[in-house]
Design a protein around this motif. Structure first.
Motif, PDB file in Angstrom:
ATOM      1  N   LYS A   4      53.825  95.905 -32.040  1.00 20.32           N
ATOM      2  CA  LYS A   4      53.657  94.527 -31.602  1.00 20.32           C
ATOM      3  C   LYS A   4      53.259  94.508 -30.132  1.00 20.32           C
ATOM      4  CE  LYS A   4      57.005  92.722 -34.849  1.00 20.32           C
ATOM      5  NZ  LYS A   4      58.281  92.061 -35.030  1.00 20.32           N
ATOM      6  N   MET A   5      52.604  93.418 -29.728  1.00 19.44           N
ATOM      7  CA  MET A   5      52.146  93.311 -28.344  1.00 19.44           C
ATOM      8  C   MET A   5      53.282  93.585 -27.362  1.00 19.44           C
ATOM      9  SD  MET A   5      48.847  92.526 -28.268  1.00 19.44           S
ATOM     10  CE  MET A   5      48.549  91.784 -26.687  1.00 19.44           C
ATOM     11  N   ALA A   6      54.455  93.031 -27.626  1.00 16.62           N
ATOM     12  CA  ALA A   6      55.575  93.188 -26.692  1.00 16.62           C
ATOM     13  C   ALA A   6      56.101  94.611 -26.647  1.00 16.62           C
ATOM     14  CB  ALA A   6      56.712  92.232 -27.070  1.00 16.62           C
ATOM     15  N   TYR A  33      38.261  95.296 -29.452  1.00 17.81           N
ATOM     16  CA  TYR A  33      39.093  94.218 -29.977  1.00 17.81           C
ATOM     17  C   TYR A  33      40.554  94.630 -29.969  1.00 17.81           C
ATOM     18  CZ  TYR A  33      34.690  92.329 -31.604  1.00 17.81           C
ATOM     19  OH  TYR A  33      33.423  91.836 -31.656  1.00 17.81           O
ATOM     20  N   VAL A  34      41.390  93.768 -29.418  1.00 14.76           N
ATOM     21  CA  VAL A  34      42.840  93.910 -29.516  1.00 14.76           C
ATOM     22  C   VAL A  34      43.294  92.734 -30.364  1.00 14.76           C
ATOM     23  CG1 VAL A  34      45.032  93.828 -28.265  1.00 14.76           C
ATOM     24  CG2 VAL A  34      43.082  95.058 -27.281  1.00 14.76           C
ATOM     25  N   PHE A  35      43.755  93.028 -31.570  1.00 17.32           N
ATOM     26  CA  PHE A  35      44.218  91.976 -32.461  1.00 17.32           C
ATOM     27  C   PHE A  35      45.727  91.913 -32.413  1.00 17.32           C
ATOM     28  CE2 PHE A  35      40.133  93.083 -34.392  1.00 17.32           C
ATOM     29  CZ  PHE A  35      39.560  91.826 -34.447  1.00 17.32           C
ATOM     30  N   ALA A  36      46.233  90.745 -32.041  1.00 17.78           N
ATOM     31  CA  ALA A  36      47.674  90.542 -32.030  1.00 17.78           C
ATOM     32  C   ALA A  36      48.159  90.329 -33.456  1.00 17.78           C
ATOM     33  CB  ALA A  36      48.029  89.338 -31.165  1.00 17.78           C
ATOM     34  N   LEU A 112      45.424  93.357 -18.754  1.00 16.58           N
ATOM     35  CA  LEU A 112      44.241  93.553 -19.583  1.00 16.58           C
ATOM     36  C   LEU A 112      44.491  93.382 -21.088  1.00 16.58           C
ATOM     37  CD1 LEU A 112      41.238  94.050 -19.557  1.00 16.58           C
ATOM     38  CD2 LEU A 112      41.711  96.500 -19.650  1.00 16.58           C
ATOM     39  N   PRO A 113      45.545  93.964 -21.668  1.00 16.69           N
ATOM     40  CA  PRO A 113      45.729  93.782 -23.114  1.00 16.69           C
ATOM     41  C   PRO A 113      45.828  92.313 -23.523  1.00 16.69           C
ATOM     42  CG  PRO A 113      47.164  95.513 -22.329  1.00 16.69           C
ATOM     43  CD  PRO A 113      46.555  94.882 -21.114  1.00 16.69           C
ATOM     44  N   ARG A 123      52.314  80.767 -26.486  1.00 15.24           N
ATOM     45  CA  ARG A 123      53.035  79.501 -26.398  1.00 15.24           C
ATOM     46  C   ARG A 123      54.350  79.548 -27.178  1.00 15.24           C
ATOM     47  NH1 ARG A 123      49.376  76.208 -24.029  1.00 15.24           N
ATOM     48  NH2 ARG A 123      47.221  76.739 -24.389  1.00 15.24           N
ATOM     49  N   GLY A 124      54.975  80.683 -27.180  1.00 11.79           N
ATOM     50  CA  GLY A 124      56.244  80.794 -27.879  1.00 11.79           C
ATOM     51  C   GLY A 124      56.094  81.275 -29.307  1.00 11.79           C
ATOM     52  N   GLY A 125      54.874  81.251 -29.840  1.00  9.23           N
ATOM     53  CA  GLY A 125      54.645  81.725 -31.190  1.00  9.23           C
ATOM     54  C   GLY A 125      54.436  83.223 -31.234  1.00  9.23           C
ATOM     55  N   GLY A 126      54.268  83.818 -30.071  1.00  9.09           N
ATOM     56  CA  GLY A 126      54.026  85.248 -29.998  1.00  9.09           C
ATOM     57  C   GLY A 126      55.259  85.974 -29.522  1.00  9.09           C
ATOM     58  N   ASN A 127      55.055  87.177 -29.014  1.00 12.18           N
ATOM     59  CA  ASN A 127      56.158  88.014 -28.586  1.00 12.18           C
ATOM     60  C   ASN A 127      56.611  87.745 -27.162  1.00 12.18           C
ATOM     61  OD1 ASN A 127      56.039  89.374 -31.019  1.00 12.18           O
ATOM     62  ND2 ASN A 127      54.544  90.829 -30.251  1.00 12.18           N
TER      63      ASN A 127
END
Length: 183
Positions: A4-6, A33-36, A112-113, A123-127
């Motif tokens: 995961k991104m975090a 491409y960096v896909f979350a 950068l990532p 917006r809080g929906g991610g990590n």
């Protein structure tokens, strides 16, 4: 990287160093491409980058196709050393980042990532929780259409009149939660 991104994009993590080194070297000028993991079906903000990827790969679902058909880089195939790369230029946007002007302790995320990430809404929906910093929330993914215009170097470029961007992506929300658990 498969995390995961975090879990991978803090300063000086091996995947971040690898990304910097690859974009400064053999991937310079390429579309990267960096896909979350939050991409899902909502991709309006990233439609230009995703449409280009869909066209190039000849697929509808880029993430699924990448997981199936792309080769995962192995640690022994990538340079993960810190070579002192300090300046990140985006020639298409006429802006640059001096990493020495970005916070880089354990609470802060390498810029950068997240700047090139597709699908991380910030917006809080991610990590990550960007502590209601609207500039940082809006910056997430803002470079995904111009990755091929990125130049990463040790020394500043002479003779360019670009605006400096000083991102301060942080995971404040998670750190506060950890502090509460300790009490």
């Amino acid at each position: 990287y498969g995390a995961k991104m975090a879990e991978w994009c803090y300063h000086y993590e091996k995947p971040v160093l690898a990304l910097h080194n690859l974009l400064a070297g053999r991937w310079k000028g390429d579309r990267v491409y960096v896909f979350a993991d939050e991409l899902g079906d909502v991709d309006d903000e990233y439609s230009d980058a995703l449409n280009y990827a869909r066209k190039v790969f000849g697929v509808r679902n880029v993430t699924s196709s990448a997981n199936t058909h792309c080769k995962w880089l192995q640690p022994d195939e990538v340079d993960i050393e810190d070579h002192g790369l300090r300046y990140i230029y985006n020639h298409a946007l006429k802006t640059f980042i001096d990493l020495k002007h970005c916070p880089d302790d354990d609470e802060y995320i390498a810029p950068l990532p997240l700047l090139i990430a597709i699908g991380h809404d910030g917006r809080g929906g991610g990590n990550f929780d960007f502590d209601d910093d609207e500039d940082m929330v809006d910056a997430v993914g803002s470079w995904c259409d111009s990755v091929q215009s990125i130049e990463i170097r040790k020394e500043p470029l002479e003779g360019v009149d670009y605006e400096e961007f000083r991102p301060n992506f942080s995971e404040f929300g998670l750190i506060e939660d950890e502090d509460e658990d300790e009490e």
